[in-house]
Design an enzyme around this catalytic site. Structure first.
Site, mmCIF file in Angstrom:
data_model
loop_
_atom_site.group_PDB
_atom_site.id
_atom_site.type_symbol
_atom_site.label_atom_id
_atom_site.label_comp_id
_atom_site.label_asym_id
_atom_site.label_seq_id
_atom_site.Cartn_x
_atom_site.Cartn_y
_atom_site.Cartn_z
ATOM 1 N N ASN A 104 87.277 91.176 -78.177
ATOM 2 C CA ASN A 104 86.192 90.790 -77.270
ATOM 3 C C ASN A 104 86.468 91.113 -75.808
ATOM 4 O OD1 ASN A 104 87.946 88.727 -76.696
ATOM 5 N ND2 ASN A 104 86.664 87.086 -77.537
ATOM 6 N N GLU A 115 96.954 79.140 -65.971
ATOM 7 C CA GLU A 115 96.985 80.577 -66.269
ATOM 8 C C GLU A 115 97.322 81.408 -65.026
ATOM 9 O OE1 GLU A 115 93.823 80.002 -69.942
ATOM 10 O OE2 GLU A 115 93.165 81.129 -68.178
ATOM 11 N N LYS A 165 91.473 92.731 -71.505
ATOM 12 C CA LYS A 165 92.451 92.851 -72.581
ATOM 13 C C LYS A 165 92.619 94.332 -72.956
ATOM 14 C CE LYS A 165 90.446 88.907 -74.706
ATOM 15 N NZ LYS A 165 90.453 87.841 -75.756
ATOM 16 N N TYR A 183 98.153 81.731 -74.842
ATOM 17 C CA TYR A 183 97.310 81.285 -75.961
ATOM 18 C C TYR A 183 97.951 80.134 -76.736
ATOM 19 C CZ TYR A 183 93.958 85.136 -75.351
ATOM 20 O OH TYR A 183 92.982 85.984 -74.869
ATOM 21 N N HIS A 234 89.189 88.080 -71.008
ATOM 22 C CA HIS A 234 89.540 86.658 -71.003
ATOM 23 C C HIS A 234 89.069 86.021 -69.704
ATOM 24 C CE1 HIS A 234 91.799 82.924 -71.226
ATOM 25 N NE2 HIS A 234 92.067 83.119 -69.952
HETATM 26 P P1 DAT Z 1 87.826 82.511 -75.217
HETATM 27 O O1 DAT Z 1 88.561 83.829 -75.098
HETATM 28 O O2 DAT Z 1 86.346 82.702 -75.165
HETATM 29 O O3 DAT Z 1 88.316 81.487 -74.236
HETATM 30 P P2 DAT Z 1 89.290 81.021 -77.250
HETATM 31 O O4 DAT Z 1 90.115 80.465 -76.141
HETATM 32 O O5 DAT Z 1 88.707 80.058 -78.220
HETATM 33 O O6 DAT Z 1 88.106 81.937 -76.688
HETATM 34 O O7 DAT Z 1 90.151 82.063 -78.096
HETATM 35 C C1 DAT Z 1 90.968 82.980 -77.408
HETATM 36 C C2 DAT Z 1 90.866 84.311 -78.073
HETATM 37 O O8 DAT Z 1 91.338 84.218 -79.415
HETATM 38 C C3 DAT Z 1 89.453 84.858 -78.203
HETATM 39 O O9 DAT Z 1 88.997 85.492 -77.027
HETATM 40 C C4 DAT Z 1 89.613 85.830 -79.319
HETATM 41 C C5 DAT Z 1 90.628 85.142 -80.227
HETATM 42 N N1 DAT Z 1 89.927 84.405 -81.271
HETATM 43 C C6 DAT Z 1 89.298 83.211 -81.139
HETATM 44 N N2 DAT Z 1 88.745 82.830 -82.290
HETATM 45 C C7 DAT Z 1 89.023 83.814 -83.180
HETATM 46 C C8 DAT Z 1 88.729 84.035 -84.559
HETATM 47 N N3 DAT Z 1 88.026 83.154 -85.267
HETATM 48 N N4 DAT Z 1 89.190 85.185 -85.123
HETATM 49 C C9 DAT Z 1 89.905 86.083 -84.423
HETATM 50 N N5 DAT Z 1 90.216 85.930 -83.125
HETATM 51 C C10 DAT Z 1 89.781 84.822 -82.517
HETATM 52 MG MG MG Z 2 90.007 80.366 -74.113
#
Ligand code: DAT
Ligand code: MG
Length: 153
Positions: free
Chosen positions: A116, A130, A11, A51, A119
């Protein structure tokens, strides 16, 4: 469990922080094969679709604008190999970096869920969707390691 493909993306924060080579290194050294890669500032529609499951979440608008800002591109990749979807998630670490194990990318490099860095697809279904969203079929290469029998047998 068999040979799979997964979508991995560095990212914009990961690109800004100079993590491109580190991420590629961790997948390559494990024995996974890079079958597609490009730098791209995703159009808003692509980030929104990527997303899409998170549309109802409060952080969704900020997530989309961070992905699409263009302050750095996203490095979009497809990696191939045995169990790469699940193993890729382990290499990356937990979504919240404060829960990510040291030794994982997020555990070693990040402290904020909103930044973070990387992805990875979370299932066969999401990997298929994806890869299709981010790449045209002709951008994904079928090729074999000359030393495949030393990795996969
Ligand atoms: P991942 O990236 O581990 O698959 P996810 O699909 O649940 O996680 O969420 C996608 C992204 O959204 C994640 O990498 C960062 C953002 N995100 C998730 N939960 C969040 C939160 N509580 N606050 C801010 N950003 C968040
Ligand atoms: Mg995810």
């Amino acid at each position: 469990g068999g040979v799979e493909r997964t979508f991995i993306a560095i990212k914009p924060d990961g690109v800004q922080r100079g993590m491109i080579s580190e991420v590629i290194h961790r997948f390559e050294r494990k024995g996974y094969k890079l079958v597609a890669i490009k730098a791209i500032v995703p159009p808003k529609a692509l980030a929104e679709e990527h997303y899409g499951d998170l549309k109802a979440r409060p952080f969704y608008p900020g997530l989309v604008s961070y992905m699409t800002s263009g302050k750095a591109p996203v490095i979009a990749m497809v990696w191939e190999g045995v169990d790469v979807i699940r193993q890729g998630r382990r290499i990356i670490g937990a979504t919240n970096p404060l829960d990510a194990e040291p030794g994982s990318i997020r555990g070693d490099y990040t402290i904020s869920v909103g930044r973070n860095a990387i992805h990875g697809s979370d299932s066969f279904e999401s990997a298929t969707i994806e890869i299709g969203l981010w790449f045209k079929p002709e951008e994904v290469y079928n090729w074999q390691f000359a030393h495949a029998e030393w990795i996969e047998s």
